[in-house]
Design an enzyme around this catalytic site. Structure first.
Site, PDB file in Angstrom:
ATOM      1  N   GLU A  52      44.120  33.502  39.960  1.00 37.38           N
ATOM      2  CA  GLU A  52      44.909  34.720  40.050  1.00 37.38           C
ATOM      3  C   GLU A  52      44.012  35.940  39.879  1.00 37.38           C
ATOM      4  O   GLU A  52      42.997  35.899  39.186  1.00 37.38           O
ATOM      5  CB  GLU A  52      45.989  34.737  38.967  1.00 37.38           C
ATOM      6  CG  GLU A  52      47.007  33.617  39.097  1.00 37.38           C
ATOM      7  CD  GLU A  52      48.031  33.643  37.980  1.00 37.38           C
ATOM      8  OE1 GLU A  52      49.114  33.053  38.173  1.00 37.38           O
ATOM      9  OE2 GLU A  52      47.748  34.236  36.913  1.00 37.38           O
ATOM     10  N   VAL A  53      44.422  37.028  40.527  1.00 33.64           N
ATOM     11  CA  VAL A  53      43.741  38.306  40.364  1.00 33.64           C
ATOM     12  C   VAL A  53      44.675  39.223  39.581  1.00 33.64           C
ATOM     13  O   VAL A  53      45.819  39.438  39.983  1.00 33.64           O
ATOM     14  CB  VAL A  53      43.372  38.939  41.719  1.00 33.64           C
ATOM     15  CG1 VAL A  53      42.675  40.284  41.506  1.00 33.64           C
ATOM     16  CG2 VAL A  53      42.469  38.000  42.519  1.00 33.64           C
ATOM     17  N   ASP A 170      31.807  34.748  54.742  1.00 28.82           N
ATOM     18  CA  ASP A 170      33.214  35.060  54.999  1.00 28.82           C
ATOM     19  C   ASP A 170      33.418  36.561  55.201  1.00 28.82           C
ATOM     20  O   ASP A 170      34.380  37.149  54.696  1.00 28.82           O
ATOM     21  CB  ASP A 170      34.085  34.558  53.846  1.00 28.82           C
ATOM     22  CG  ASP A 170      35.561  34.447  54.229  1.00 28.82           C
ATOM     23  OD1 ASP A 170      35.860  34.321  55.444  1.00 28.82           O
ATOM     24  OD2 ASP A 170      36.413  34.489  53.324  1.00 28.82           O
TER      25      ASP A 170
END
Length: 281
Positions: A52-53, A170
């Site tokens: 989670e952020v 990415d």
């Protein structure tokens, strides 16, 4: 937490090999005082495969801070646990004006591994390009000149990372943050690796299918299996799963794909089904 986690020999970005397991690392961090007591008012703003952020407040400096917290279930997954630490260390050691700064790495609530980063007020470049595509008047301030300036700053960040032997793997508009006051930062170094590291295994938590037909938006999301990257932007060697030849040139391809998106307001590859993926390959 279980006391039976298997240890893992993993590569940190400088090539040093360390045998670790989650419990040992957490105990060591706590013993050394690497704990997150300085953060409060945590609020989830995003969630991904690794964790989670959270947006929180640094009670010492009285500033907003972003914390990335690993999913508790991954504490028993030594490969993912090691990758989380490696992401924090790689990003933290790449000190460049256009790479998101990492402030610290430690433990929250006695058992949750986290690292904290600079909070950026702004938007992802992907959001800006989508607004331009839709003709949103508020986005018209982003001229082609300003977009190319953003792109040039990201090129500077990638050149610096390459000088340190790090490849991102990415690069895409969604991983470029544009601040409200001119800041441009390349973020999400979760797939980054040192060019001298041994090739990693496919992530055991990766999705089984390369593309989720029930969710076409998955084409612009990062994949972390045998194939690592984002389908709508990835290089041929990434799409084919040829990890042994992924190198700095792969990042150059991804920069070109990002430039394509800036010029056309579309991703290089239109992916709406598995058949499209097979055509690309």
């Amino acid at each position: 937490m279980s006391n039976g986690s298997e240890s893992v020999e993993y590569e940190v970005y400088d090539g040093e090999k360390i045998d670790i397991n989650a419990e040992d690392v957490i105990r060591e961090f706590v013993k050394k005082g690497l704990i997150g007591d300085r953060y409060c008012d945590l609020k989830k703003i995003a969630e991904g495969g690794m964790g989670e952020v959270m947006l929180g407040k640094d009670v010492g400096l009285l500033r907003k801070t972003v914390l990335k917290i690993i999913h508790p279930r991954l504490l028993k997954n030594s490969d993912q646990f090691a990758r989380f630490i490696t992401e924090a260390r790689i990003t933290g050691q790449l000190e460049h004006p256009n790479i998101v700064p990492v402030h610290d790495l430690g433990i929250l609530d006695g058992e949750l591994l986290y690292f904290s980063m600079k909070y950026i007020e702004g938007k992802e470049l992907g959001q800006i390009l989508e607004s331009l595509r839709l003709g949103d008047p508020k986005s018209q301030r982003f001229s082609i000149f300003s977009l190319l300036t953003i792109f040039r700053k990201i090129c500077d960040a990638v050149a610096y990372a390459h000088s340190k032997g790090i490849i991102h793997r990415d690069i895409k508009p969604d991983n470029i943050m544009v601040g409200n006051y001119g800041e441009v930062l390349l973020v999400d170094w979760g797939l980054a690796r040192h060019v001298d590291e041994p090739l990693e295994k496919a992530s055991p938590t990766a999705t089984k299918d390369f593309f989720d037909e029930d969710n076409p938006g998955s084409a612009t999301r990062t994949r972390d299996g045998i194939i690592k990257g984002t389908p709508a932007f990835m290089s041929p060697e990434q799409a084919l799963g040829e990890v042994e030849i992924v190198n700095a040139s792969t990042d150059i391809f991804l920069l070109g794909a990002t430039l394509y998106a800036i010029a056309t307001l579309e991703a290089p590859y239109a992916v709406s089904s598995k058949d499209d993926i097979y055509k690309i390959l």
